[in-house]
Every structure is written in C-alpha cells, then in structure tokens.
Motif scaffolding. Sequence first.
Motif, PDB file in Angstrom:
ATOM      1  N   PRO A  13     -55.255  18.693 -92.927  1.00 34.45           N
ATOM      2  CA  PRO A  13     -56.052  17.929 -93.562  1.00 34.45           C
ATOM      3  C   PRO A  13     -55.569  17.100 -94.751  1.00 34.45           C
ATOM      4  CG  PRO A  13     -56.580  20.371 -93.414  1.00 34.45           C
ATOM      5  CD  PRO A  13     -55.204  20.163 -93.186  1.00 34.45           C
ATOM      6  N   VAL A  14     -56.151  16.043 -95.010  1.00 38.18           N
ATOM      7  CA  VAL A  14     -55.891  15.220 -96.026  1.00 38.18           C
ATOM      8  C   VAL A  14     -55.611  15.674 -97.497  1.00 38.18           C
ATOM      9  CG1 VAL A  14     -56.307  12.924 -96.876  1.00 38.18           C
ATOM     10  CG2 VAL A  14     -56.996  13.090 -94.600  1.00 38.18           C
ATOM     11  N   ASP A  15     -56.463  16.347 -97.604  1.00 38.80           N
ATOM     12  CA  ASP A  15     -56.279  17.105 -99.319  1.00 38.80           C
ATOM     13  C   ASP A  15     -55.350  18.091 -99.035  1.00 38.80           C
ATOM     14  OD1 ASP A  15     -57.473  18.789 -97.397  1.00 38.80           O
ATOM     15  OD2 ASP A  15     -59.191  19.558 -98.799  1.00 38.80           O
ATOM     16  N   LEU A  16     -55.113  18.840 -98.024  1.00 37.17           N
ATOM     17  CA  LEU A  16     -53.828  19.687 -98.181  1.00 37.17           C
ATOM     18  C   LEU A  16     -52.363  18.714 -98.031  1.00 37.17           C
ATOM     19  CD1 LEU A  16     -52.706  22.508 -97.774  1.00 37.17           C
ATOM     20  CD2 LEU A  16     -52.869  22.411 -95.402  1.00 37.17           C
ATOM     21  N   VAL A  17     -52.534  17.651 -97.458  1.00 37.01           N
ATOM     22  CA  VAL A  17     -51.241  16.763 -97.443  1.00 37.01           C
ATOM     23  C   VAL A  17     -50.852  16.283 -98.890  1.00 37.01           C
ATOM     24  CG1 VAL A  17     -50.213  14.668 -96.573  1.00 37.01           C
ATOM     25  CG2 VAL A  17     -51.302  16.406 -94.972  1.00 37.01           C
ATOM     26  N   ALA A  18     -52.050  15.686 -99.544  1.00 36.85           N
ATOM     27  CA  ALA A  18     -52.120  15.273-101.164  1.00 36.85           C
ATOM     28  C   ALA A  18     -51.463  16.148-101.747  1.00 36.85           C
ATOM     29  CB  ALA A  18     -53.374  14.659-101.160  1.00 36.85           C
ATOM     30  N   VAL A  19     -52.084  17.559-101.673  1.00 39.32           N
ATOM     31  CA  VAL A  19     -51.466  18.593-102.863  1.00 39.32           C
ATOM     32  C   VAL A  19     -50.122  19.080-102.308  1.00 39.32           C
ATOM     33  CG1 VAL A  19     -51.894  20.844-103.413  1.00 39.32           C
ATOM     34  CG2 VAL A  19     -53.685  19.259-103.284  1.00 39.32           C
ATOM     35  N   GLY A  20     -49.732  18.909-101.070  1.00 44.20           N
ATOM     36  CA  GLY A  20     -48.401  19.381-100.850  1.00 44.20           C
ATOM     37  C   GLY A  20     -47.360  18.372-101.004  1.00 44.20           C
ATOM     38  N   LEU A  21     -47.646  16.787-101.112  1.00 38.97           N
ATOM     39  CA  LEU A  21     -46.803  16.002-101.959  1.00 38.97           C
ATOM     40  C   LEU A  21     -46.874  16.297-103.206  1.00 38.97           C
ATOM     41  CD1 LEU A  21     -45.559  13.032-101.577  1.00 38.97           C
ATOM     42  CD2 LEU A  21     -47.704  12.052-101.761  1.00 38.97           C
ATOM     43  N   SER A  60     -44.539  19.055-103.417  1.00 40.48           N
ATOM     44  CA  SER A  60     -42.965  18.510-103.155  1.00 40.48           C
ATOM     45  C   SER A  60     -42.387  17.916-104.272  1.00 40.48           C
ATOM     46  CB  SER A  60     -42.981  18.135-101.823  1.00 40.48           C
ATOM     47  OG  SER A  60     -43.467  18.958-101.039  1.00 40.48           O
ATOM     48  N   LEU A  61     -42.913  16.990-104.943  1.00 45.07           N
ATOM     49  CA  LEU A  61     -42.106  16.199-105.815  1.00 45.07           C
ATOM     50  C   LEU A  61     -41.943  17.037-107.112  1.00 45.07           C
ATOM     51  CD1 LEU A  61     -44.448  12.809-105.539  1.00 45.07           C
ATOM     52  CD2 LEU A  61     -41.965  13.363-104.587  1.00 45.07           C
ATOM     53  N   ALA A  62     -42.904  18.066-107.434  1.00 47.50           N
ATOM     54  CA  ALA A  62     -42.500  18.753-108.568  1.00 47.50           C
ATOM     55  C   ALA A  62     -41.627  19.851-108.333  1.00 47.50           C
ATOM     56  CB  ALA A  62     -43.888  19.620-109.074  1.00 47.50           C
ATOM     57  N   VAL A  63     -41.629  20.549-107.173  1.00 46.83           N
ATOM     58  CA  VAL A  63     -40.628  21.581-106.847  1.00 46.83           C
ATOM     59  C   VAL A  63     -38.987  20.819-106.720  1.00 46.83           C
ATOM     60  CG1 VAL A  63     -39.876  23.091-105.109  1.00 46.83           C
ATOM     61  CG2 VAL A  63     -42.416  23.244-105.643  1.00 46.83           C
ATOM     62  N   THR A  64     -38.944  19.639-106.151  1.00 46.95           N
ATOM     63  CA  THR A  64     -37.681  19.067-106.063  1.00 46.95           C
ATOM     64  C   THR A  64     -37.135  18.349-107.394  1.00 46.95           C
ATOM     65  OG1 THR A  64     -38.918  16.947-105.362  1.00 46.95           O
ATOM     66  CG2 THR A  64     -37.966  18.652-103.859  1.00 46.95           C
ATOM     67  N   GLY A  65     -37.979  18.483-108.571  1.00 43.09           N
ATOM     68  CA  GLY A  65     -37.663  18.149-109.500  1.00 43.09           C
ATOM     69  C   GLY A  65     -37.701  16.598-109.960  1.00 43.09           C
ATOM     70  N   ILE A  66     -38.243  15.785-108.756  1.00 38.85           N
ATOM     71  CA  ILE A  66     -38.347  14.394-108.896  1.00 38.85           C
ATOM     72  C   ILE A  66     -39.557  14.211-110.157  1.00 38.85           C
ATOM     73  CG2 ILE A  66     -38.970  12.439-107.698  1.00 38.85           C
ATOM     74  CD1 ILE A  66     -38.047  13.703-105.178  1.00 38.85           C
ATOM     75  N   LEU A  67     -40.237  15.123-110.020  1.00 39.14           N
ATOM     76  CA  LEU A  67     -41.504  14.992-111.182  1.00 39.14           C
ATOM     77  C   LEU A  67     -41.313  16.298-112.046  1.00 39.14           C
ATOM     78  CD1 LEU A  67     -44.566  13.087-109.363  1.00 39.14           C
ATOM     79  CD2 LEU A  67     -42.814  12.099-110.828  1.00 39.14           C
ATOM     80  N   GLN A  68     -41.688  15.905-113.300  1.00 40.45           N
ATOM     81  CA  GLN A  68     -41.910  16.974-114.117  1.00 40.45           C
ATOM     82  C   GLN A  68     -43.383  17.446-113.662  1.00 40.45           C
ATOM     83  OE1 GLN A  68     -39.647  18.711-115.914  1.00 40.45           O
ATOM     84  NE2 GLN A  68     -38.245  16.919-115.209  1.00 40.45           N
ATOM     85  N   PRO A  69     -43.587  18.866-114.012  1.00 38.96           N
ATOM     86  CA  PRO A  69     -44.746  19.528-113.891  1.00 38.96           C
ATOM     87  C   PRO A  69     -46.052  18.712-114.498  1.00 38.96           C
ATOM     88  CG  PRO A  69     -43.376  21.278-114.036  1.00 38.96           C
ATOM     89  CD  PRO A  69     -42.806  20.011-114.609  1.00 38.96           C
ATOM     90  N   ASN A  70     -45.879  18.487-115.658  1.00 40.69           N
ATOM     91  CA  ASN A  70     -46.752  17.650-116.418  1.00 40.69           C
ATOM     92  C   ASN A  70     -47.001  16.072-115.658  1.00 40.69           C
ATOM     93  OD1 ASN A  70     -44.379  16.776-117.305  1.00 40.69           O
ATOM     94  ND2 ASN A  70     -45.253  16.030-119.319  1.00 40.69           N
ATOM     95  N   GLU A  71     -45.936  15.614-115.279  1.00 42.10           N
ATOM     96  CA  GLU A  71     -46.162  14.118-114.758  1.00 42.10           C
ATOM     97  C   GLU A  71     -47.011  14.431-113.210  1.00 42.10           C
ATOM     98  OE1 GLU A  71     -42.142  12.023-116.188  1.00 42.10           O
ATOM     99  OE2 GLU A  71     -42.005  13.206-114.425  1.00 42.10           O
ATOM    100  N   ALA A  72     -46.721  15.587-112.599  1.00 46.62           N
ATOM    101  CA  ALA A  72     -47.225  15.823-111.239  1.00 46.62           C
ATOM    102  C   ALA A  72     -48.658  15.625-111.113  1.00 46.62           C
ATOM    103  CB  ALA A  72     -46.689  17.123-110.861  1.00 46.62           C
ATOM    104  N   VAL A  73     -49.450  16.467-112.400  1.00 49.38           N
ATOM    105  CA  VAL A  73     -50.639  16.584-112.629  1.00 49.38           C
ATOM    106  C   VAL A  73     -51.383  15.530-113.725  1.00 49.38           C
ATOM    107  CG1 VAL A  73     -50.620  19.099-112.190  1.00 49.38           C
ATOM    108  CG2 VAL A  73     -50.575  18.263-114.410  1.00 49.38           C
ATOM    109  N   ALA A  74     -50.528  14.723-114.039  1.00 51.42           N
ATOM    110  CA  ALA A  74     -51.117  13.740-114.937  1.00 51.42           C
ATOM    111  C   ALA A  74     -52.154  12.883-114.427  1.00 51.42           C
ATOM    112  CB  ALA A  74     -50.036  12.934-115.555  1.00 51.42           C
ATOM    113  N   GLY A  75     -52.219  12.713-112.948  1.00 54.79           N
ATOM    114  CA  GLY A  75     -53.163  11.816-112.165  1.00 54.79           C
ATOM    115  C   GLY A  75     -54.583  12.439-112.370  1.00 54.79           C
ATOM    116  N   PHE A  76     -54.805  13.660-112.362  1.00 55.68           N
ATOM    117  CA  PHE A  76     -56.252  14.304-112.702  1.00 55.68           C
ATOM    118  C   PHE A  76     -56.800  13.725-113.834  1.00 55.68           C
ATOM    119  CE2 PHE A  76     -53.868  17.518-109.891  1.00 55.68           C
ATOM    120  CZ  PHE A  76     -54.674  17.264-108.752  1.00 55.68           C
ATOM    121  N   ALA A  77     -56.037  13.309-114.709  1.00 55.01           N
ATOM    122  CA  ALA A  77     -56.612  12.989-116.052  1.00 55.01           C
ATOM    123  C   ALA A  77     -56.924  11.448-115.990  1.00 55.01           C
ATOM    124  CB  ALA A  77     -55.746  13.008-117.482  1.00 55.01           C
ATOM    125  N   SER A  78     -56.384  10.708-114.933  1.00 53.14           N
ATOM    126  CA  SER A  78     -56.774   9.359-114.645  1.00 53.14           C
ATOM    127  C   SER A  78     -58.329   8.945-114.862  1.00 53.14           C
ATOM    128  CB  SER A  78     -56.482   8.595-113.371  1.00 53.14           C
ATOM    129  OG  SER A  78     -56.761   7.449-113.169  1.00 53.14           O
TER     130      SER A  78
END
Length: 212
Positions: free
Chosen positions: A23-31, A34-52
């Motif tokens: 499902p598209v929503d699962l792929v989006a959350v997985g992306l 993945s970016l947060a777990v690999t350290g490419i994004l910090q946890p606060n950066e990964a969820v910052a979009g929800f405050a957009s």
Amino acid sequence: MEIWLVTAILIVTLVLLITDKAPVDLVAVGLMVSLAVTGILQPNEAVAGFASPAVITVGAMFLMSRGMIRTGAVGFIGQQVIAMARGNHRVALLMSLLIVAAASAFINNTPVVVLFIPIMLAISCEYGISPSKFLIPVSYASILAGTCTLVGTSTNIIVSDLSDQYGYGALGMFELALLGVPIALVGLVFLLAASPWLMPDRTAPICEIGDK
C-alpha cells in the motif's frame, strides 16, 4: 556513502509504488522510517513534515469532505445536477466541471475529487454512460482550477511555505490567478468538447449491481 544509500532507498520505494507490491501509505511510512534508522535523517527531521501547513490543510479538507458526505450534502448536489440537466448528459458534464472547478479553487483539489466520485458515479448510472467520461474530466478540472489560488492545491501551499522560509515571502491568495484562470478556462472547454470521444467506454460494476 549516504548518497548511494539514499539512491537505493528511493529505487526500492519507486519499485514498490510502481508494482503495487505494498500500500502507498505503508511505502511512505517505510521510506520515512528507513531514512531515520539509517541516520540520514534525525528523528525530529523525519517527522517534521507532519507539522507542515500543507499536510494539516489537506487533512482538514478530507475531514470537511467526509462531513459533507455524512450530512447528505453530496447526494443533494448529485440530485440537483441530474434534475437541472433535464436528461442531457452534456449539460450534466458541464455543470459538474463548473462546480468542481469552483470548489477546487478554494478547497484543496484532492478532497474535492474524493467528494465528487459518488456524485459522478450516480450521474453516469443515471444516464447509462461510462463513469470514465465523467470521472476523468472532473479530475483534470480540479487540477486546472486548483492552480488558480494558493489553497487550491497542496503543491501551492508547500511552495508558498518554502518561499517564506527562505525569505522570498509567501504567495498571495490570488497571486497565481492571472495565469491559472485562463489556463483553467481553456482546459475546461477542451474537456467538455473532447471527453465524449477521448475517454474510454467502460461499465461501472456499481451500475450493474443497481440494475439487478
């Protein structure tokens, strides 16, 4: 190293989206995860979009659309369009395009399309016409009209928000109308004239069920 990791994650994401393996929503959350777990994004950066503001606005529009469906406003609009068309499906299409265009200019176009899907299905069943001849033009009409104002599409809101963040100032409510309105009008005329011949002719299963 990070650029190759990001590229690999994006390739996997595109493959999943194209093949519909998940499902598209699962792929989006997985992306995001993945970016947060690999350290490419910090946890606060990964969820910052929800405050957009764009995300919050689109979410609010979906709630508004659901409320209109639950209160019967959607069914009322469909009945009025059918009654005023007086058996002429071209008039029904014209009215549908104008209503959707007017709504999409001031309400985010995604929930507008969601809102009008049951209306278009009811009209297509009423006239015995393929739903594609209504649904596809309505979708494009909402996109065209959504470019006329700031709140018409989430893309405009995102661009305005980014422009303000980088010091260029936010977009005005009708700043895009000078270019968007003429394009929308030309597009609506084309949809009305060409859709009967260009749109696919398919029967809706819901219409077949209703006839039994």
